[in-house]
Design a protein around this motif. Structure first.
Motif, PDB file in Angstrom:
ATOM      1  N   ASN A 210      -5.295  -0.078   1.336  1.00  0.00           N
ATOM      2  CA  ASN A 210      -5.152   1.356   1.646  1.00  0.00           C
ATOM      3  C   ASN A 210      -5.756   1.716   2.991  1.00  0.00           C
ATOM      4  OD1 ASN A 210      -7.836   1.104   1.058  1.00  0.00           O
ATOM      5  ND2 ASN A 210      -7.916   2.740  -0.473  1.00  0.00           N
ATOM      6  N   VAL A 211      -5.857   0.700   3.878  1.00  0.00           N
ATOM      7  CA  VAL A 211      -6.389   0.926   5.226  1.00  0.00           C
ATOM      8  C   VAL A 211      -5.445   0.270   6.232  1.00  0.00           C
ATOM      9  CG1 VAL A 211      -8.795   1.021   4.492  1.00  0.00           C
ATOM     10  CG2 VAL A 211      -7.777  -1.192   5.120  1.00  0.00           C
TER      11      VAL A 211
ATOM     12  N   TYR B 284      -3.464  -5.075  -2.911  1.00  0.00           N
ATOM     13  CA  TYR B 284      -3.326  -3.671  -2.518  1.00  0.00           C
ATOM     14  C   TYR B 284      -4.239  -3.362  -1.335  1.00  0.00           C
ATOM     15  CZ  TYR B 284      -3.524   1.417  -2.664  1.00  0.00           C
ATOM     16  OH  TYR B 284      -3.464   2.752  -2.321  1.00  0.00           O
TER      17      TYR B 284
ATOM     18  N   ARG C 275       5.705  -1.244   1.106  1.00  0.00           N
ATOM     19  CA  ARG C 275       5.173   0.122   1.224  1.00  0.00           C
ATOM     20  C   ARG C 275       5.684   0.976   0.069  1.00  0.00           C
ATOM     21  NH1 ARG C 275       6.552   5.194   4.190  1.00  0.00           N
ATOM     22  NH2 ARG C 275       8.668   4.393   4.345  1.00  0.00           N
TER      23      ARG C 275
ATOM     24  N   GLY D 129       0.820  -1.204   0.000  1.00  0.00           N
ATOM     25  CA  GLY D 129       0.000   0.000   0.000  1.00  0.00           C
ATOM     26  C   GLY D 129       0.852   1.251   0.000  1.00  0.00           C
ATOM     27  N   ASP D 130       0.186   2.393  -0.124  1.00  0.00           N
ATOM     28  CA  ASP D 130       0.860   3.693  -0.157  1.00  0.00           C
ATOM     29  C   ASP D 130       1.023   4.239   1.259  1.00  0.00           C
ATOM     30  OD1 ASP D 130       0.822   4.252  -3.158  1.00  0.00           O
ATOM     31  OD2 ASP D 130      -1.304   3.889  -2.773  1.00  0.00           O
ATOM     32  N   ARG D 131       2.271   4.585   1.625  1.00  0.00           N
ATOM     33  CA  ARG D 131       2.553   5.279   2.884  1.00  0.00           C
ATOM     34  C   ARG D 131       1.955   4.553   4.089  1.00  0.00           C
ATOM     35  NH1 ARG D 131       0.578   8.506  -0.808  1.00  0.00           N
ATOM     36  NH2 ARG D 131      -1.398   8.773   0.245  1.00  0.00           N
ATOM     37  N   ASN D 132       1.788   3.239   3.993  1.00  0.00           N
ATOM     38  CA  ASN D 132       1.076   2.458   4.994  1.00  0.00           C
ATOM     39  C   ASN D 132       2.065   1.519   5.685  1.00  0.00           C
ATOM     40  OD1 ASN D 132      -0.571   0.709   6.443  1.00  0.00           O
ATOM     41  ND2 ASN D 132      -2.130   0.568   4.858  1.00  0.00           N
TER      42      ASN D 132
END
Length: 505
Positions: A421-422, A419, A344, A335-338
């Motif tokens: 995003n949480v 993917y 990451r 995920g993004d910035r996770n």
């Protein structure tokens, strides 16, 4: 490389000869040794335990110097690697001139070089750590047409006598300054020596972990590197660990890269950032978003992630760091910035904003500038490895996994499926968490995963079957399939385990 960079280069050999390290020749090394009163040469090379070994040479005369640089020397391979039999154990070690540096610890002026292994027929040793990584990098280039680059975030604890003045707040050491952070000067001296040895450092800082135990202060630090070709990345991480340990010993500190050193405190990882380059350009972004090539690369890591722990998490304490609901990952997702994911995508510089001009309104020369680094700095980060890793195996394994993504017909589908995003540990995301594969929870489980997925690593003749067999045997010998469950509630037993593997990797 321009002259300004060469002049400022902290590697004394590069700065003196005004020549990039990658272009150094035998004649250059001899010239530097003769003209700078160097009295000794050291060969260094990795053993099967992941640590650098050293062979010392006194320079008797010019002819002898020419001989050792040209012909190398014999070593006992069976004492270095478990997969080599004593009956046919002789190997050659030959120096790689591009790795030359002046030893910062030697009282006698010494030039040190990392070496490659060769077999009795003069061929690169198929199962040697550095040649396995070389084969992985070449296979990646052949399949994708791109160069695979990497860099590491090297985390470690510095242990010293506890001090009562300016006490640091427990587990709140992130980017702390002196005097609350006590090991800052040690870290900056390490950085200077690593740079002199050729390491391309991005930055250093104190990390989250700090605590007191039995009269000792434990302070976590990190040194992060810049992306370089993957073979160079492994070399500089090996040298960096050697530097940090040597300077710690010299200054009276103990240092550990162990993944977990006590319960309830931050563990140490070895996060690896990666990117793909073509014609000098980063291929990770396309129009400011993650490129199709980058998503294929990630998909390969998602597919082979369970087996990668066999290279990056090499002793039972690794799996006391990789536990659910902590910052270290246990679920196969990205995920993004996770920071709850395995891979990451860090915050990039994709916003079309001149932040430098906004921060410095008095500098009118910045008004028309736009950031030239919007795409060049973008990487993706694998977060499962730790300091027990065999660095050459780990980077070779990641290189294989990223190449594997380009060979998978369903790569983009797998990337989309995995993917996240949480925060996957939040209660409301339990259903999503249930759909994700899990990382192994022991060395034995990692060995089983590598056994099942070994064909991908042996493809293109990257990992030799003998090396894979050796890794599987080594991991299964720990016999830790239920160890974490058995001793989780017994801190004394955990501490015994930590002590046993305190100086891993």
């Amino acid at each position: 490389m321009d002259n300004k960079h060469l002049t400022l280069n902290p590697n004394l050999i590069v700065a003196t000869l005004q020549k990039p390290a990658a272009e150094l020749t035998k004649a250059d090394i001899i010239d530097y040794i003769v003209n700078n009163d160097i009295r000794m040469v050291n060969f260094m090379y990795p053993g099967g335990d992941g640590r650098l070994k050293t062979l010392n040479f006194v320079i008797n005369d010019l002819a002898y110097l020419e001989t050792i640089l040209t012909c190398g020397e014999r070593v006992d391979g069976s004492s270095l690697f478990s997969f080599i039999q004593a009956g046919s154990s002789d190997l050659y070690v030959l120096p790689r001139f591009r790795t030359a540096f002046v030893d910062p610890f030697a009282e006698i002026p010494t030039v040190t070089m990392l070496c490659s292994f060769f077999d009795k027929d003069g061929r690169p040793l198929e199962s040697s750590p550095e040649h396995t990584l070389h084969k992985a990098a070449e296979a990646f280039r052949e399949v994708t047409g791109m160069e695979f680059q990497a860099m590491g975030e090297l985390e470690y604890y510095v242990i010293s006598d506890d001090e009562e003045v300016f006490p640091a707040q427990d587990q709140r050491g992130y980017h702390e300054s002196a005097p609350y952070a006590k090991a800052n000067e040690f870290r900056t001296q390490c950085m200077q020596y690593i740079a002199q040895a050729g390491g391309q450092i991005k930055y250093g800082h104190s990390e989250v972990g700090n605590f007191s135990l039995d009269g000792k202060n434990y302070e976590q630090n990190e040194i992060e590197f810049l992306p370089v070709p993957v073979e160079q990345a492994a070399d500089q991480l090996m040298v960096a660990k050697w530097v940090i340990r040597n300077l710690g010993y010299q200054m009276g500190y103990d240092v550990t890269f162990a993944p977990k050193i006590t319960t309830g405190k931050a563990g140490s990882g070895l996060h690896i950032h990666m990117r793909m380059m073509k014609d000098g350009k980063n291929q990770m972004l396309d129009g400011g978003v993650l490129s199709e090539a980058a998503r294929k690369m990630i998909a390969g890591m998602m597919d082979l992630a369970p087996a990668i722990t066999a290279f990056g998490n090499k002793n039972p304490t690794s799996y006391f760091r990789l536990v659910p609901h902590q910052e270290a990952p246990t679920n196969v997702c990205w995920g993004d910035r996770n920071r709850s994911v395995l891979v990451r995508v860090p915050l990039g510089w994709a916003a079309d904003v001149n932040m430098c001009a906004l921060a410095n309104p008095q500098d009118t020369s910045l008004a028309s500038n736009s950031s030239p680094l919007t795409s060049e700095k973008q990487t993706v980060e694998m977060r499962s490895p730790d300091g027990s890793a065999d660095l050459y195996q780990l980077l070779a394994g990641l290189c294989v996994a990223c190449r594997h993504g380009f060979e998978m017909p369903n790569a983009l589908e797998l990337a989309e499926k995995t993917y996240v995003n949480v925060n996957i540990h939040a209660a409301e995301n339990a259903d999503r968490l249930a759909t994700l594969a899990q990382l192994p929870d022991s060395c034995v489980a990692s060995a089983d995963c590598l056994e099942r997925q070994r064909a991908a690593f042996e493809e293109h003749n990257v990992f030799s079957p003998a090396m894979i067999d050796g890794i599987i045997s080594q991991l299964r010998a720990f016999d830790d399939a239920t160890l974490r469950h058995n001793i989780e509630g017994f801190p004394e037993e955990i501490q015994k385990l930590v002590t046993r593997y305190f100086h891993c990797g």
